[in-house]
Write an enzyme that holds these catalytic residues in place. Sequence first.
Site, PDB file in Angstrom:
ATOM      1  N   GLU A 118      34.139  -8.628 -25.244  1.00 16.23           N
ATOM      2  CA  GLU A 118      33.308  -9.289 -24.227  1.00 16.23           C
ATOM      3  C   GLU A 118      32.818  -8.272 -23.230  1.00 16.23           C
ATOM      4  O   GLU A 118      33.481  -7.254 -23.031  1.00 16.23           O
ATOM      5  CB  GLU A 118      34.170 -10.241 -23.396  1.00 16.23           C
ATOM      6  CG  GLU A 118      34.490 -11.532 -23.989  1.00 16.23           C
ATOM      7  CD  GLU A 118      35.405 -12.278 -23.027  1.00 16.23           C
ATOM      8  OE1 GLU A 118      35.015 -12.490 -21.868  1.00 16.23           O
ATOM      9  OE2 GLU A 118      36.516 -12.603 -23.449  1.00 16.23           O
ATOM     10  N   LYS A 120      32.603  -6.503 -19.793  1.00 11.33           N
ATOM     11  CA  LYS A 120      33.525  -6.428 -18.656  1.00 11.33           C
ATOM     12  C   LYS A 120      32.701  -6.620 -17.391  1.00 11.33           C
ATOM     13  O   LYS A 120      31.879  -5.775 -17.022  1.00 11.33           O
ATOM     14  CB  LYS A 120      34.241  -5.083 -18.633  1.00 11.33           C
ATOM     15  CG  LYS A 120      35.226  -4.987 -17.484  1.00 11.33           C
ATOM     16  CD  LYS A 120      36.098  -3.760 -17.624  1.00 11.33           C
ATOM     17  CE  LYS A 120      37.145  -3.705 -16.531  1.00 11.33           C
ATOM     18  NZ  LYS A 120      36.575  -3.675 -15.190  1.00 11.33           N
ATOM     19  N   ASP A 122      31.679  -6.981 -13.528  1.00 14.87           N
ATOM     20  CA  ASP A 122      32.080  -6.291 -12.318  1.00 14.87           C
ATOM     21  C   ASP A 122      32.080  -7.305 -11.178  1.00 14.87           C
ATOM     22  O   ASP A 122      31.118  -7.444 -10.441  1.00 14.87           O
ATOM     23  CB  ASP A 122      31.099  -5.145 -12.041  1.00 14.87           C
ATOM     24  CG  ASP A 122      31.757  -4.069 -11.224  1.00 14.87           C
ATOM     25  OD1 ASP A 122      32.966  -4.188 -10.939  1.00 14.87           O
ATOM     26  OD2 ASP A 122      31.064  -3.100 -10.867  1.00 14.87           O
ATOM     27  N   TYR A 232      37.268 -16.317 -19.090  1.00 14.64           N
ATOM     28  CA  TYR A 232      37.548 -15.505 -20.270  1.00 14.64           C
ATOM     29  C   TYR A 232      38.977 -15.527 -20.781  1.00 14.64           C
ATOM     30  O   TYR A 232      39.277 -14.917 -21.775  1.00 14.64           O
ATOM     31  CB  TYR A 232      37.084 -14.066 -20.057  1.00 14.64           C
ATOM     32  CG  TYR A 232      37.565 -13.405 -18.775  1.00 14.64           C
ATOM     33  CD1 TYR A 232      38.895 -13.085 -18.600  1.00 14.64           C
ATOM     34  CD2 TYR A 232      36.659 -13.093 -17.765  1.00 14.64           C
ATOM     35  CE1 TYR A 232      39.328 -12.472 -17.441  1.00 14.64           C
ATOM     36  CE2 TYR A 232      37.086 -12.483 -16.590  1.00 14.64           C
ATOM     37  CZ  TYR A 232      38.427 -12.181 -16.444  1.00 14.64           C
ATOM     38  OH  TYR A 232      38.852 -11.581 -15.303  1.00 14.64           O
ATOM     39  N   LYS A 322      35.111   1.472 -21.006  1.00 10.36           N
ATOM     40  CA  LYS A 322      34.088   1.567 -19.961  1.00 10.36           C
ATOM     41  C   LYS A 322      32.844   2.322 -20.435  1.00 10.36           C
ATOM     42  O   LYS A 322      32.925   3.172 -21.320  1.00 10.36           O
ATOM     43  CB  LYS A 322      34.670   2.298 -18.749  1.00 10.36           C
ATOM     44  CG  LYS A 322      35.930   1.668 -18.207  1.00 10.36           C
ATOM     45  CD  LYS A 322      35.655   0.698 -17.108  1.00 10.36           C
ATOM     46  CE  LYS A 322      35.468   1.418 -15.825  1.00 10.36           C
ATOM     47  NZ  LYS A 322      36.076   0.786 -14.682  1.00 10.36           N
ATOM     48  N   CYS A 416      20.841  13.820  18.185  1.00  8.72           N
ATOM     49  CA  CYS A 416      20.379  12.729  17.320  1.00  8.72           C
ATOM     50  C   CYS A 416      18.951  13.014  16.845  1.00  8.72           C
ATOM     51  O   CYS A 416      18.066  13.261  17.671  1.00  8.72           O
ATOM     52  CB  CYS A 416      20.420  11.414  18.091  1.00  8.72           C
ATOM     53  SG  CYS A 416      19.616  10.044  17.245  1.00  8.72           S
ATOM     54  N   CYS A 419      16.554  10.225  18.653  1.00 12.98           N
ATOM     55  CA  CYS A 419      16.278  10.136  20.094  1.00 12.98           C
ATOM     56  C   CYS A 419      16.641  11.406  20.867  1.00 12.98           C
ATOM     57  O   CYS A 419      16.340  11.512  22.052  1.00 12.98           O
ATOM     58  CB  CYS A 419      17.001   8.942  20.701  1.00 12.98           C
ATOM     59  SG  CYS A 419      18.780   9.162  20.848  1.00 12.98           S
ATOM     60  N   CYS A 432      25.557   9.051  17.422  1.00  9.01           N
ATOM     61  CA  CYS A 432      24.608   9.317  18.502  1.00  9.01           C
ATOM     62  C   CYS A 432      25.107   8.580  19.738  1.00  9.01           C
ATOM     63  O   CYS A 432      25.475   7.413  19.664  1.00  9.01           O
ATOM     64  CB  CYS A 432      23.224   8.790  18.101  1.00  9.01           C
ATOM     65  SG  CYS A 432      22.140   8.490  19.508  1.00  9.01           S
ATOM     66  N   CYS A 438      18.292   4.815  22.104  1.00 10.20           N
ATOM     67  CA  CYS A 438      17.957   5.329  20.766  1.00 10.20           C
ATOM     68  C   CYS A 438      17.207   4.265  19.965  1.00 10.20           C
ATOM     69  O   CYS A 438      17.738   3.174  19.732  1.00 10.20           O
ATOM     70  CB  CYS A 438      19.237   5.723  20.038  1.00 10.20           C
ATOM     71  SG  CYS A 438      18.923   6.365  18.395  1.00 10.20           S
TER      72      CYS A 438
HETATM   73  S1  IVH Z   1      40.613  -9.928 -19.539  1.00  7.81           S
HETATM   74  C1  IVH Z   1      45.142  -9.321 -19.277  1.00  7.81           C
HETATM   75  N1  IVH Z   1      38.025 -10.050 -19.695  1.00  7.81           N
HETATM   76  O1  IVH Z   1      38.581  -6.456 -15.363  1.00  7.81           O
HETATM   77  C2  IVH Z   1      43.673  -9.250 -19.480  1.00  7.81           C
HETATM   78  N2  IVH Z   1      38.992  -9.068 -17.785  1.00  7.81           N
HETATM   79  O2  IVH Z   1      40.004  -3.895 -15.038  1.00  7.81           O
HETATM   80  C3  IVH Z   1      42.967  -9.974 -18.454  1.00  7.81           C
HETATM   81  N3  IVH Z   1      37.358  -8.331 -16.123  1.00  7.81           N
HETATM   82  O3  IVH Z   1      41.251  -7.592 -13.460  1.00  7.81           O
HETATM   83  C4  IVH Z   1      41.635  -9.538 -18.222  1.00  7.81           C
HETATM   84  N4  IVH Z   1      35.578  -8.966 -17.221  1.00  7.81           N
HETATM   85  O4  IVH Z   1      39.110  -8.903 -13.305  1.00  7.81           O
HETATM   86  C5  IVH Z   1      39.071  -9.665 -18.965  1.00  7.81           C
HETATM   87  N5  IVH Z   1      35.750 -10.277 -19.940  1.00  7.81           N
HETATM   88  C6  IVH Z   1      36.799  -9.876 -19.212  1.00  7.81           C
HETATM   89  C7  IVH Z   1      36.648  -9.276 -17.972  1.00  7.81           C
HETATM   90  C8  IVH Z   1      37.777  -8.871 -17.276  1.00  7.81           C
HETATM   91  C9  IVH Z   1      36.032  -8.399 -16.117  1.00  7.81           C
HETATM   92  C10 IVH Z   1      38.135  -7.725 -15.035  1.00  7.81           C
HETATM   93  C11 IVH Z   1      39.353  -8.488 -14.627  1.00  7.81           C
HETATM   94  C12 IVH Z   1      40.462  -7.474 -14.600  1.00  7.81           C
HETATM   95  C13 IVH Z   1      39.718  -6.197 -14.612  1.00  7.81           C
HETATM   96  C14 IVH Z   1      40.575  -5.130 -15.227  1.00  7.81           C
END
Ligand code: IVH
Length: 698
Positions: A118, A120, A122, A232, A322, A416, A419, A432, A438
């Site tokens: 899946e 990941k 942010d 997820y 990553k 600065c 000003c 500043c 300013c």
């Molecule tokens: S699974 C034990 N799936 O990434 C496994 N985590 O760096 C539980 N995160 O703290 C996590 N997308 O907040 C999982 N598709 C995804 C995710 C995901 C983002 C985050 C999650 C975790 C962090 C770890």
Amino acid sequence: MEKKLTREEAKKRIEWLRKEIWRHNYLYYVLNKPEISDEEYDKLMEELRRLEEQFPEFITPDSPTQRVGAPPAKEFKTVRHVKPMLSLDAVHKEEEIRAFDRRVKKELGVENVEYAAEPKLDGLSVELIYEDGRYVRGSTRGDGVNGEDVTENIKTIRAVPLVLRDEEIPLPKMLAVRGEVIMHIKDFEELNKELIQRGEEPLANPRNAAAGSLRRLDPNETAQRPLDIFFYEIMHVEGDGIKIETQWEALQALKKWGLKINPLAKLCKNIEEAIEYHHEMEKKREMLDYEIDGVVIKVNHLDYQEKLGAKTRSPRWAVAYKFPPRKEETQILDIVVGVGRTGILTPVALLKPVDVKGVTVSRATLHNEDYIKEKDIRIGDWVRVARAGDVIPEVVEVIKEKRTGKEKEFRMPKRCPVCGSHVVKEGAYYRCTGGLSCPAQLKRSIEHFASKNAMDIEGLGGKTVELLVEKGLIKRISDIYRLTKRDLLHLPRFAEKSAKNLIEAIEKSKNKGLARLIFALGIPNVGEHTARILAEKFKSIDRLMNATEAELLAIKEIGPETASSIVNFFREERNRKEIEELKKLGVKMEYEEEKGKLKGKVFVFTGALKDFTREEAKELVEKEGGIVANSVSRNVDYVVVGEKPGSKYEKAKELGLKIIGEEEFKKLLGIEKKEEKEEERGKILTLDEFIKMKRNTK
Ligand code: IVH
């Protein structure tokens, strides 16, 4: 118009509407296949709201109308997760992900392993609990074991169903599900625009925006923020007829219950497919309207997951693979210095424009002097710049091999750049000192100067300040007092009455006294409380302006940082001149002895009071010359404890401060006695009326 429904009919219609609304939510959020327009949806909601208003006995907490309206929390309660919310180990290279696969296979003693992969996301990880299909609790990850109870905040996220569907799969008795709260990039940009317009600091990236928005103490503020969520992981499930053996099945079950999963998730037959998926997603990344920083690869079979187990903080069955940061090489043509609204100087690298995955980057922040020193960044250097989820690109490293010896070191300026005022160093930052004159700080200075607790100029807030500065009517603080009604009438926002009101409010502000004026000047580290102490000690602005650091340090409540801020501020000729101007324009700077029975006493409140809101309590204390502080310290005279007090209570006990209850607090204000007196006279006032009366007679 519609005919009036009987109670019975209304009940039926309400139930139908709710079901229909939840169905459309599911179609929209989970399946991404809406059947009706937004307007039609709003109509259904509107009808439901109206009927619930007429028949409030039918309102249930899980009605789609009940997302907002919970009162602000004093602080977040701590809740324990059903099981630890683990984090993930991260890998960056293909060899590492292959090594992970080898370890997994070896441990399980099998030839091949399937993976559920899946994106990941942010964002910010949360746990949601459903009991008998109803949403009952939501919490942040916290330290993994305990999180913050943000039930009401999560409830405001539209993509969170308050009831689960049971059309395709039985309802679980209990379901604990993990997901990620995110903010879409365009919503984030929109929000930042708004924040800047309101004179607030913009947020660094969508993740911080999502976290900050979710963790508002007032859930109604969260409701104003456009948050989204993807689910997820099933952390725990109980219920008859539910059989889930793989992560892939878990995702399908979540979807059937109406919990949105990421449509880009993929079941991979082996590690090769998972690696392929990683490449695909890296390409796709630029097209998505939310931030992802890699893919998560999870062993698909749950019994395998169990066998593999977990380390303290992360499972052995999943890994975050990553993406490399979005980096490009370019050259620093120059380093210039920008001045923020708070007067902080930020060095910025001007770059030879370079395309970093679809975005042309020609500037990058260098944060502060320490950052430049640490990375040894020089003008003329070749560098790698990255866009790591942040909107503002960053210089991540210098390519030292490309140095020719002609590169120049950079020094922070002593004046600065906007000003010309002196610059002082505060920790890692340079500031500043020309706060009053300013132009870079002007809008913020004026807004602060005019704010309620400072000079209290009603009508001189964000938008108006913006307009006045932009039209050139205000170039420095003292210009506020040069404004005329004629000036205002030329502006789009003003008519006869509003112009008259503002001019009157400005006139009135001339007599607010020394303490408010000192606070209004916006000297760094000088809040309301310190301003009052300074006013009391020095009694005139001239004496304060000439105070030495030693004199200031002799005051118990003033520490070295504050003392040097004050001295630096008044050392700046431009500020002194502005103060002279204010004086000439009629702003009173004399100290008037404050009357009132709580004169100079400092109060802190914790917990809910029965008879007052915090605002009312604060107002009452201030009317009597007292001060309300936000945090507990040795300077506090009274800590007023209401119901369910927070950590301030513990701290107050530790410090041995005077702790009083609501009744004693009322006694200090003389409220009880007065109430009795009123009764004696035969007139019984409610507390509300009493507070009003007190306000009016003061
Ligand atoms: S699974 C034990 N799936 O990434 C496994 N985590 O760096 C539980 N995160 O703290 C996590 N997308 O907040 C999982 N598709 C995804 C995710 C995901 C983002 C985050 C999650 C975790 C962090 C770890």
